[in-house]
Structures are given as structure tokens and as C-alpha cells.
Design a protein around this motif. Sequence first.
Motif, PDB file in Angstrom:
ATOM      1  N   SER A   4       0.609  18.482 -11.089  1.00  0.00           N
ATOM      2  CA  SER A   4       0.372  17.062 -11.393  1.00  0.00           C
ATOM      3  C   SER A   4      -0.271  16.341 -10.214  1.00  0.00           C
ATOM      4  CB  SER A   4       1.687  16.380 -11.772  1.00  0.00           C
ATOM      5  OG  SER A   4       2.636  16.605 -10.759  1.00  0.00           O
ATOM      6  N   VAL A   5       0.171  16.672  -9.008  1.00  0.00           N
ATOM      7  CA  VAL A   5      -0.442  16.049  -7.827  1.00  0.00           C
ATOM      8  C   VAL A   5      -1.897  16.465  -7.727  1.00  0.00           C
ATOM      9  CG1 VAL A   5      -0.386  15.955  -5.302  1.00  0.00           C
ATOM     10  CG2 VAL A   5       1.749  15.863  -6.593  1.00  0.00           C
ATOM     11  N   ARG A   6      -2.136  17.723  -8.026  1.00  0.00           N
ATOM     12  CA  ARG A   6      -3.517  18.202  -7.962  1.00  0.00           C
ATOM     13  C   ARG A   6      -4.381  17.432  -8.970  1.00  0.00           C
ATOM     14  NH1 ARG A   6      -2.235  23.274  -7.385  1.00  0.00           N
ATOM     15  NH2 ARG A   6      -2.275  23.770  -9.585  1.00  0.00           N
ATOM     16  N   ARG A   7      -3.782  17.175 -10.145  1.00  0.00           N
ATOM     17  CA  ARG A   7      -4.539  16.429 -11.169  1.00  0.00           C
ATOM     18  C   ARG A   7      -4.913  15.040 -10.657  1.00  0.00           C
ATOM     19  NH1 ARG A   7      -1.009  18.745 -14.726  1.00  0.00           N
ATOM     20  NH2 ARG A   7       0.321  16.911 -14.774  1.00  0.00           N
ATOM     21  N   LEU A   8      -3.934  14.423  -9.970  1.00  0.00           N
ATOM     22  CA  LEU A   8      -4.188  13.081  -9.443  1.00  0.00           C
ATOM     23  C   LEU A   8      -5.308  13.127  -8.404  1.00  0.00           C
ATOM     24  CD1 LEU A   8      -3.358  10.077  -9.076  1.00  0.00           C
ATOM     25  CD2 LEU A   8      -2.005  10.870  -7.136  1.00  0.00           C
ATOM     26  N   ALA A   9      -5.209  14.110  -7.504  1.00  0.00           N
ATOM     27  CA  ALA A   9      -6.221  14.237  -6.455  1.00  0.00           C
ATOM     28  C   ALA A   9      -7.592  14.455  -7.081  1.00  0.00           C
ATOM     29  CB  ALA A   9      -5.856  15.400  -5.528  1.00  0.00           C
ATOM     30  N   VAL A  53      -0.848  -2.043  -8.636  1.00  0.00           N
ATOM     31  CA  VAL A  53      -1.993  -1.259  -8.178  1.00  0.00           C
ATOM     32  C   VAL A  53      -1.531  -0.585  -6.892  1.00  0.00           C
ATOM     33  CG1 VAL A  53      -4.380  -1.294  -7.360  1.00  0.00           C
ATOM     34  CG2 VAL A  53      -3.633  -2.969  -9.047  1.00  0.00           C
ATOM     35  N   VAL A  54      -1.797   0.718  -6.792  1.00  0.00           N
ATOM     36  CA  VAL A  54      -1.469   1.412  -5.546  1.00  0.00           C
ATOM     37  C   VAL A  54      -2.788   1.771  -4.871  1.00  0.00           C
ATOM     38  CG1 VAL A  54      -0.174   3.293  -4.481  1.00  0.00           C
ATOM     39  CG2 VAL A  54       0.534   2.410  -6.721  1.00  0.00           C
ATOM     40  N   VAL A  55      -2.947   1.304  -3.648  1.00  0.00           N
ATOM     41  CA  VAL A  55      -4.211   1.531  -2.947  1.00  0.00           C
ATOM     42  C   VAL A  55      -3.950   2.216  -1.618  1.00  0.00           C
ATOM     43  CG1 VAL A  55      -5.297  -0.496  -3.993  1.00  0.00           C
ATOM     44  CG2 VAL A  55      -4.172  -0.716  -1.772  1.00  0.00           C
ATOM     45  N   LEU A  56      -5.017   2.833  -1.114  1.00  0.00           N
ATOM     46  CA  LEU A  56      -4.984   3.406   0.223  1.00  0.00           C
ATOM     47  C   LEU A  56      -5.834   2.488   1.094  1.00  0.00           C
ATOM     48  CD1 LEU A  56      -3.658   5.914   1.431  1.00  0.00           C
ATOM     49  CD2 LEU A  56      -5.793   7.150   1.051  1.00  0.00           C
ATOM     50  N   ALA A  57      -5.203   1.821   2.045  1.00  0.00           N
ATOM     51  CA  ALA A  57      -5.908   0.797   2.818  1.00  0.00           C
ATOM     52  C   ALA A  57      -6.985   1.412   3.698  1.00  0.00           C
ATOM     53  CB  ALA A  57      -4.909   0.026   3.670  1.00  0.00           C
ATOM     54  N   GLU A  58      -8.080   0.687   3.793  1.00  0.00           N
ATOM     55  CA  GLU A  58      -9.182   1.088   4.664  1.00  0.00           C
ATOM     56  C   GLU A  58      -9.256   0.132   5.840  1.00  0.00           C
ATOM     57  OE1 GLU A  58     -11.229   3.653   4.390  1.00  0.00           O
ATOM     58  OE2 GLU A  58     -10.248   4.376   2.563  1.00  0.00           O
ATOM     59  N   LYS A  59     -10.036   0.519   6.826  1.00  0.00           N
ATOM     60  CA  LYS A  59     -10.252  -0.362   7.968  1.00  0.00           C
ATOM     61  C   LYS A  59     -10.883  -1.659   7.461  1.00  0.00           C
ATOM     62  CE  LYS A  59     -12.515  -0.532  12.426  1.00  0.00           C
ATOM     63  NZ  LYS A  59     -13.630  -0.013  13.235  1.00  0.00           N
TER      64      LYS A  59
ATOM     65  N   ILE B  14       2.135  10.745  -0.031  1.00  0.00           N
ATOM     66  CA  ILE B  14       2.570   9.422  -0.512  1.00  0.00           C
ATOM     67  C   ILE B  14       3.609   9.595  -1.615  1.00  0.00           C
ATOM     68  CG2 ILE B  14       1.817   7.375  -1.799  1.00  0.00           C
ATOM     69  CD1 ILE B  14      -0.922   7.727  -0.293  1.00  0.00           C
ATOM     70  N   ILE B  15       3.314  10.494  -2.541  1.00  0.00           N
ATOM     71  CA  ILE B  15       4.238  10.709  -3.658  1.00  0.00           C
ATOM     72  C   ILE B  15       5.594  11.202  -3.144  1.00  0.00           C
ATOM     73  CG2 ILE B  15       4.687  12.141  -5.701  1.00  0.00           C
ATOM     74  CD1 ILE B  15       1.640  11.991  -6.228  1.00  0.00           C
ATOM     75  N   LEU B  43       3.348   6.516 -11.771  1.00  0.00           N
ATOM     76  CA  LEU B  43       1.974   6.007 -11.841  1.00  0.00           C
ATOM     77  C   LEU B  43       1.036   6.925 -11.057  1.00  0.00           C
ATOM     78  CD1 LEU B  43       0.760   3.461 -13.128  1.00  0.00           C
ATOM     79  CD2 LEU B  43       1.073   2.298 -10.953  1.00  0.00           C
ATOM     80  N   LEU B  44       1.514   7.375  -9.907  1.00  0.00           N
ATOM     81  CA  LEU B  44       0.694   8.249  -9.061  1.00  0.00           C
ATOM     82  C   LEU B  44       0.602   9.663  -9.643  1.00  0.00           C
ATOM     83  CD1 LEU B  44       2.041   7.131  -5.555  1.00  0.00           C
ATOM     84  CD2 LEU B  44      -0.285   6.812  -6.401  1.00  0.00           C
ATOM     85  N   ASP B  45       1.636  10.050 -10.360  1.00  0.00           N
ATOM     86  CA  ASP B  45       1.655  11.414 -10.895  1.00  0.00           C
ATOM     87  C   ASP B  45       2.188  11.396 -12.330  1.00  0.00           C
ATOM     88  OD1 ASP B  45       1.659  14.082 -11.312  1.00  0.00           O
ATOM     89  OD2 ASP B  45       3.055  14.598  -9.688  1.00  0.00           O
TER      90      ASP B  45
END
Lengths: 344, 297
Positions: A4-9, A53-59, B14-15, B43-45
Motif C-alpha cells: 500500500s505504501v508503494r502504491r502511494l509512492a 490535506v497532507v503536504v510535504l513542506a518545501e523551502k 511519515i506513515i 488517507l496516506l495509505d
Amino acid sequence: MSPSVRRLAERVALGFAVAAAFFLQACSLAPPREAAPAREGAAAVLARDRDFVVVLAEKGDTLGTLAERYLGDAAKAWWIGDYNGIDEVKPGRDIVVPLQPRNIGGVYPGGVQTVPILCYHRFGSNRSKLSVTPAAFEQQMEYLAKNGYRVITLSQLAAFLSGREPLPKKSVVVTIDDGYRSIYEIAFPILRKHQFPATIFLYSDFVGLPDALTWTQMQEMMRSGLVEIQPHSKSHANLTLKLPKESEAQYRERVRNEIEGPVAALKSRLGATPFSFAFPYGDVNEPVAEILTRNGLRLGLTVTPGGNPFYAYPLMLRRTMIFGEDDAASFRAKLAVFARTGAR
Amino acid sequence: MATPGRGDPRVAGIIERRRELALRYQQSGDLAAAANEWHIVTLLDPGDAAYRQQLASVQAAISRRTTELLESGQAALKRGDNDAATEAMLKALAVSPDNVEAARVLREIEKRRATRLQTDRVARLRPEDYGVPTARAVPSAPRAPDGSRAYDFDQSMELFRAGDTANGLAGFRRYVETNPSDKAGRQQIANAVFERGRELEAQGQGAQALRLYEQAIALNGATPAPWDTQMRALRKTLGTDAYDKGLKVYRTDLPAAIKYWEAAVDYDPANTAAALKLREAKMIDERLRRLDPNAKR
């Protein structure tokens, strides 16, 4: 890595591949130009639904830019800060943006959010119990600014009490009673420097006396957008006391005049919209509260010290006096922004 | 822009971190926070059934716990234990922040609590403390130690200094009556009142100044010599002024002249000229009345 994590990635990567393709196509159609600097402050969205919303913050990302982008209002930066327990965004950090207000009442297992309403009177170099020196007021506002307190308007507090809006965790309201001229001369410049809002409670008979604010000064402060002017009675009489031989009807009529007089004056002289009332001497009884309500005044302020949770009775709000003799420690102690309970 | 790509270990990290956080919240009993974290993990997975199961389990626990707490709170309310009811409702909101019933009960309890607090406070007020005359002679008990008495006194001082004489004096009278042994306080008040009198006198408002001098002496409980001198001088001045005004209107408006001379004698009993003129004017007025009782004067 789980499937499942791979699917998300993979999904994230796919999203960026599509975006990159779109970007390359756009570049091919656009006239040649200098290479743009790397774009900053556009956090990658990891996931979203109608709640988060889940985000990965950027500079370059800040709480403000994230709030602007996902909540449509930079002023809601504190929603994100409070939810994630952070004061600033660090690149590479995952940030959860709550799209709906969470926990509007601010109730947690360890206690409940409360909002202190600070009550000042006069400002001047001659310190007395009810007169705060300019230096002390400046230090107090500086303390609020530097320690994460949010000075909010009384209108925002009204929305919180009605369950419509959440408030930042360290919210504080500043009020100033009576209408002394020193508000304009001393307090207002300090409030303006910090962009802190404040509510002045004016007793209308005071206007015209030597130490009182003038209507012009009040208009100027209101134009700044920082100052609300609200009624504090006509004559500063204690509204809970009946005169000797005064009938109930006469008493109610007198109280009505004490409330309606300043309301009318504030409307006509300042174009203000009265929605609150500070009781002279902080005293209120049922007839006074009833007449307040009949006049559309939703908030009543006492001088009973303490913070106000979301369920505080709006017509008898607690308010904490700030005295000339308060030092930094006693001022800090009066900032009751959280009441511990045995709620776990 | 740094982008998490295929196989980016950051996403998995993160997960994993949020999963651990959700479990910690769950174990500590913070079900609302646990539910939020499981929500984010799913939500993430979204493909992971175990995470969805965890979320459903916490949501069910929230529902059960909320029901228990609401029932417990209502029972406390019925037996009149507002503190226990408040605690139960706050616990209910801590696990279920949007619960409308818990919020309603808390508001109801707080309204009653605030109203009772204010009623008690008002019951301790003495009308005369606020300038409301009363026949009650026995002073009531001191007010609660919530700073309100000091507040009332200081408020009076500020109002007085700001020019609101009536409210200020009412507060001063209250303080002097209730703190008869505080000589320093009395003196401070009396000085403030006397100084205001001096300011008014300097502005030409002699009559108002005299009233404040008299108030200052009454509040002080004694007449310092310099005050006595100042008052005597002012009385003399006011008496002379009134005497002169009487002289000006004497021939055209006898009743007005009588009033001026009465005032002159009242201000300054030693003003013998005014006393003589007053006696003379009253005799003439009496004679005129006898001659023509219906005449307007």
C-alpha cells in the motif's frame, strides 16, 4: 515497504510526472526565455480528502502560504500551526492542513481553552491602581507579541462563544473602560505598533470632560480598524441598584436609558455597531441582562476575574483587571488561556 | 522542488511515524486525537485494511465512551451535582469535540453558575456606596476579597480626577465610611478633593470650589489650618461678589437683591455690610407686601 505504501509512492510520483509533462509542454509553446529560478514554497500534496490535506513542506513554505493556498486565507495560518503543534514550517516536514475547524470549543483530555479578557482603564506616568504606565503597557503588549499570544477582537470571541469559530490556543482580548483621553495618547500608538485590536467601553456622559476621549479621537482610532467602541452605560451608575422609593417600572426605565443612551450615541456619533456592554463596576442583575438582550447586545462583561471557555454565559463574561501595580509575573499569571480539568 | 518519488522512503516514514502517534494517543485515552491520526494514516495509505480497521475501532470506542459520559453527566445534573456534570460533559467533548448535547449542558450549567455568582455579588452591595441614598444605618459585611472593593475605590479616584465629581465623591464617601481607621487613605482622598477645589477656584468657579473644600474637610474629618485660611478667603471673596451683585440689582429687582445678600451672608457671616443691606431690603420688601399683597416681585 508494504504494497500500500508503494502504491502511494507511485501515485505521488505519477502526479509529479503528469505535472512535469505539462510543464515541459508549456515550455515548448512559450517563447524562449531565461531559466526561471527553482520555484519555492509549493508543498507536494501527499493526500487529501474533505477533512485534511497532507503536504510535504518545501523551502519557502510558511504557515501563511499554506493557509492561503489550502484554506484561502493566510489569517488562518494558526489553524495549521495549532493542529501540528508548530510555530513555523520546516522544509521536508509533513504538515497536516485541517480543511474544517477541528475542536471548535478547544476541549482536550487535560483541560479546556479559555480566553482572558483584560480590562484596562487609564494610562499615564503617574501610576495608580487603575492607571498603567506607558512603559508597563508596552512591556505587556510586547510580552503577548513575543510569546505566541493572539490578541483577538471581541467580535471573534462572540463567534467562539456561539460555537461558530475556533480561536487560536493563546487568544486574549484587550478592553479599556471609561474612555480616558490617555487611551488615544498612550495606548493606541502601542496597540497600532503591534497591530493588536482593542475594545473601548465608553460611558457617554464622560465625553466632553477634560480627561475624556473626544468623538474625533474615537473616529480616528476606529478608522485604523483596530479599535471597537462599545457602551459602558450613560452615567457610570451601578445599574443593579434601585433608588429609594423607585418603583420597579421606574428602575427599569432608568436602566433602559443607561443602556440605550450610549448605544444611540455610539451609533449616531461614530456609526458604531454596539453588540456588547461592560457593566459599570462589573455588576449585573437579571433586569439589566434582559434589557441588554432586548437591545440586541449579545455580550455583557463583568469584572469577575478569569478566563472564558466556549460555554461561558455571554451576558456575564469574566474579565480580569490589569492594575498599575501589576509586574511582569502578575501580568503573566492573569493570562488564563487554559483551564486544567480532570478530563482524562 | 524536492519531490517524493517512487519508493521515496520519506512517505513510508511519515506513515510509520503517524501510525505510532495514533497508537500512543489511543493508549493514553486521547481518542479524538487518535481518530484524527488514523484518519490521516488511512488517507496516506488507503489500501491498507488494517489501518481502516484501526480507525473504525477508535470511532466505535468514541461513540461508546461519549454515550457513557453523556449519561453520567445527565445523572449528575439530575442529582444537582453541577461539578460532576461539568466534568463528565467536558470529558465527552474531549473525545467527541462536536457533541452538541454536551456543549448545551455545559452552557446551561455555566449560565446558572454565572447568574448565581453575580446575584451574590450584587447582594453584598451597599447602595450608598454608589451615591444612592438610603436609610439603612448598619454597614453591610465587607465584600468578597476579589479586588472589587479596591477596584471601586480606585475607580472612584480615577473618575474624580477625570472630572466626574459625582461618581468620584460617592466612591470616596463609601471608602471613608467603610475604612474609618485608614487615616492615610482618608487624607489622600481629602487632598485630592481639596486640590480639585483649588483648580476650580483658579478657574473662577468659586462656588463649586467651596463645595469641594467642604467635602474635603468632611472626608478628612478635620480642618488643617491652611485649608481653613483658604476657605475663609474664598468665603470672603464670594460674599463680597454676591454683595456687589445685590447692589447692582437693588433698585430694579429687590427679590433678586435679597437672594444675593442672603448668599453673601451665607458665604461670609462676617460680611456686616451685606447683613445690614439684607435686613434693610427685607424690611422694604415686607412694607411693599403689606401695601400691595398681589404685586409680583
